[in-house]
Design an enzyme around this catalytic site. Structure first.
Site, PDB file in Angstrom:
ATOM      1  CE  LYS A  30      31.720 -25.538 -38.956  1.00  0.00           C
ATOM      2  NZ  LYS A  30      31.675 -26.819 -39.667  1.00  0.00           N
ATOM      3  CG  ASP A  57      28.628 -27.166 -41.617  1.00  0.00           C
ATOM      4  OD1 ASP A  57      27.800 -27.109 -42.551  1.00  0.00           O
ATOM      5  OD2 ASP A  57      29.820 -26.837 -41.730  1.00  0.00           O
ATOM      6  CG  LEU A  58      25.140 -32.924 -40.158  1.00  0.00           C
ATOM      7  CD1 LEU A  58      24.128 -33.951 -39.661  1.00  0.00           C
ATOM      8  CD2 LEU A  58      26.556 -33.435 -39.903  1.00  0.00           C
ATOM      9  CE  LYS A  59      29.742 -27.444 -45.745  1.00  0.00           C
ATOM     10  NZ  LYS A  59      30.270 -27.758 -44.402  1.00  0.00           N
ATOM     11  CG  HIS A  61      22.937 -32.101 -52.647  1.00  0.00           C
ATOM     12  ND1 HIS A  61      24.011 -31.683 -53.411  1.00  0.00           N
ATOM     13  CD2 HIS A  61      21.906 -32.239 -53.501  1.00  0.00           C
ATOM     14  CE1 HIS A  61      23.622 -31.568 -54.672  1.00  0.00           C
ATOM     15  NE2 HIS A  61      22.356 -31.916 -54.748  1.00  0.00           N
ATOM     16  CG  ASP A  62      18.771 -37.392 -50.082  1.00  0.00           C
ATOM     17  OD1 ASP A  62      18.050 -37.822 -51.011  1.00  0.00           O
ATOM     18  OD2 ASP A  62      19.390 -38.145 -49.305  1.00  0.00           O
ATOM     19  N   PRO A  64      13.710 -33.693 -51.838  1.00  0.00           N
ATOM     20  CG  PRO A  64      12.457 -32.202 -53.157  1.00  0.00           C
ATOM     21  CD  PRO A  64      13.251 -33.480 -53.240  1.00  0.00           C
ATOM     22  CG  ASN A  65       9.571 -37.075 -48.126  1.00  0.00           C
ATOM     23  OD1 ASN A  65       8.771 -36.400 -47.496  1.00  0.00           O
ATOM     24  ND2 ASN A  65       9.768 -38.372 -47.887  1.00  0.00           N
ATOM     25  CB  THR A  66      15.464 -37.413 -47.914  1.00  0.00           C
ATOM     26  OG1 THR A  66      14.814 -38.533 -48.504  1.00  0.00           O
ATOM     27  CG2 THR A  66      16.580 -37.880 -47.009  1.00  0.00           C
ATOM     28  CB  THR A 112      35.998 -23.103 -49.528  1.00  0.00           C
ATOM     29  OG1 THR A 112      35.711 -24.112 -48.573  1.00  0.00           O
ATOM     30  CG2 THR A 112      35.266 -21.843 -49.137  1.00  0.00           C
ATOM     31  CD  GLN A 184      39.046 -23.041 -44.974  1.00  0.00           C
ATOM     32  OE1 GLN A 184      38.723 -22.897 -46.151  1.00  0.00           O
ATOM     33  NE2 GLN A 184      38.202 -23.454 -44.056  1.00  0.00           N
ATOM     34  N   GLY A 204      37.728 -22.247 -36.617  1.00  0.00           N
ATOM     35  CA  GLY A 204      38.124 -23.569 -36.134  1.00  0.00           C
ATOM     36  C   GLY A 204      39.537 -23.535 -35.611  1.00  0.00           C
ATOM     37  NE  ARG A 205      41.971 -25.990 -39.926  1.00  0.00           N
ATOM     38  CZ  ARG A 205      42.133 -26.260 -41.221  1.00  0.00           C
ATOM     39  NH1 ARG A 205      43.081 -27.074 -41.606  1.00  0.00           N
ATOM     40  NH2 ARG A 205      41.337 -25.712 -42.109  1.00  0.00           N
TER      41      ARG A 205
HETATM   42  O1  C5P Z   1      39.762 -24.726 -39.027  1.00  0.00           O
HETATM   43  P1  C5P Z   1      38.973 -23.788 -39.873  1.00  0.00           P
HETATM   44  O2  C5P Z   1      38.772 -22.418 -39.226  1.00  0.00           O
HETATM   45  O3  C5P Z   1      39.482 -23.704 -41.292  1.00  0.00           O
HETATM   46  O4  C5P Z   1      37.508 -24.461 -39.924  1.00  0.00           O
HETATM   47  C1  C5P Z   1      36.506 -24.003 -40.763  1.00  0.00           C
HETATM   48  C2  C5P Z   1      35.247 -24.795 -40.517  1.00  0.00           C
HETATM   49  O5  C5P Z   1      34.252 -24.331 -41.413  1.00  0.00           O
HETATM   50  C3  C5P Z   1      35.374 -26.286 -40.758  1.00  0.00           C
HETATM   51  O6  C5P Z   1      34.527 -26.933 -39.802  1.00  0.00           O
HETATM   52  C4  C5P Z   1      34.844 -26.495 -42.152  1.00  0.00           C
HETATM   53  O7  C5P Z   1      34.242 -27.756 -42.311  1.00  0.00           O
HETATM   54  C5  C5P Z   1      33.790 -25.392 -42.236  1.00  0.00           C
HETATM   55  N1  C5P Z   1      33.472 -24.909 -43.590  1.00  0.00           N
HETATM   56  C6  C5P Z   1      34.417 -24.421 -44.471  1.00  0.00           C
HETATM   57  N2  C5P Z   1      34.045 -24.004 -45.724  1.00  0.00           N
HETATM   58  C7  C5P Z   1      32.757 -24.039 -46.101  1.00  0.00           C
HETATM   59  C8  C5P Z   1      31.796 -24.514 -45.196  1.00  0.00           C
HETATM   60  C9  C5P Z   1      32.182 -24.930 -43.949  1.00  0.00           C
HETATM   61  O8  C5P Z   1      35.592 -24.352 -44.119  1.00  0.00           O
HETATM   62  N3  C5P Z   1      32.420 -23.610 -47.295  1.00  0.00           N
END
Ligand code: C5P
Length: 224
Positions: A30, A57-59, A61-62, A64-66, A112, A184, A204-205
């Site tokens: 990701k 994962d750029l999420k 939100h714009d 529809p055309n864009t 979140t 988180q 991730g971490r």
């Molecule tokens: O380090 P960690 O395991 O918390 O990383 C979670 C990843 O998931 C991050 O890249 C974060 O941007 C992404 N993410 C998230 N919550 C969301 C959507 C994506 O934590 N609702």
């Protein structure tokens, strides 16, 4: 079988690729906005060249055309999975889904980082239950033709029941037992998220910041 996605939240592509080279058999990587804005499509191609599926994962939100154009560009680049915000509305979700083709497009329901008061501020009405909002938005995503949703481990059981067996449910906020939650709020273990019906986990971490990332990666795989 629940698939593991590693979130490469590193400040530069060199470190991200160095880690990727240590994670034997990793199928999904990701890339988020920080790394993508720095490194761009070149990095996507470098991950793909290593045989990995890229989750961009750029999420979006714009209008529809864009959003449709962004999805098409991601598809042309060889991206395998990408995200849009369900709050972009039905027309945007439908346009995005039509552009997606083989790319697995997911809807982000409730961020979140939002609790009920923050979400109430956005939508301008009372929100007694964030799970209900997540379900409402997830149903909109699936009805528009998206492959699935991103959801917290807390809501995955509820969403699996609401959406049925087909849609993908991708769960971030995953921690190995004993790891720090960091920012988180509602974490789950890999095994718990898989048991509740997640198709993919984003870690991730727990891997990237571990003293030995390759060993932590193996532990996550074994717990699945
Ligand atoms: O380090 P960690 O395991 O918390 O990383 C979670 C990843 O998931 C991050 O890249 C974060 O941007 C992404 N993410 C998230 N919550 C969301 C959507 C994506 O934590 N609702």
């Amino acid at each position: 079988m629940t698939e593991l996605i590693v979130a490469f939240d590193y400040p530069n592509g060199r470190d991200a690729l160095a880690l990727a080279d240590r994670l034997n058999g990793l199928r999904w990587a990701k890339l988020g906005p920080v790394l993508y804005v720095r490194e761009g499509p070149t990095l996507v191609r470098e991950f793909a060249a290593r045989g990995m599926h890229v989750f961009l994962d750029l999420k979006w939100h714009d209008i529809p055309n864009t959003v449709s154009g962004a999805v098409t560009a991601a598809r042309d680049l060889g991206v395998a999975m990408a995200t849009v915000h369900c709050l972009g509305g039905a027309a945007m979700l439908t346009a995005a889904a039509l552009a997606a083709g083989d790319l697995a497009l997911l809807g982000v329901t409730v961020l979140t980082s939002h609790d009920a008061p923050a979400f109430e501020q956005v939508v301008g009405r009372g929100v007694p239950d964030l799970g209900f909002e997540a379900e409402r938005l997830a149903r909109a995503a699936v009805a528009a033709g998206l492959r699935g949703v991103v959801a917290s481990g807390h809501d995955v059981g509820l969403l699996r029941e609401a959406l049925g067996p087909e849609p993908w449910i991708v769960v971030p906020g995953v921690r190995l037992p004993g790891d720090a939650a960091g920012d988180q709020a509602r974490t789950v273990t890999p095994a718990e998220a898989a048991r509740r019906g997640a198709t993919h986990l984003v870690v991730g971490r727990s891997i990237t910041q571990a003293a030995d990332p390759a060993e932590a990666y193996q532990r996550v795989l074994e717990s699945l």
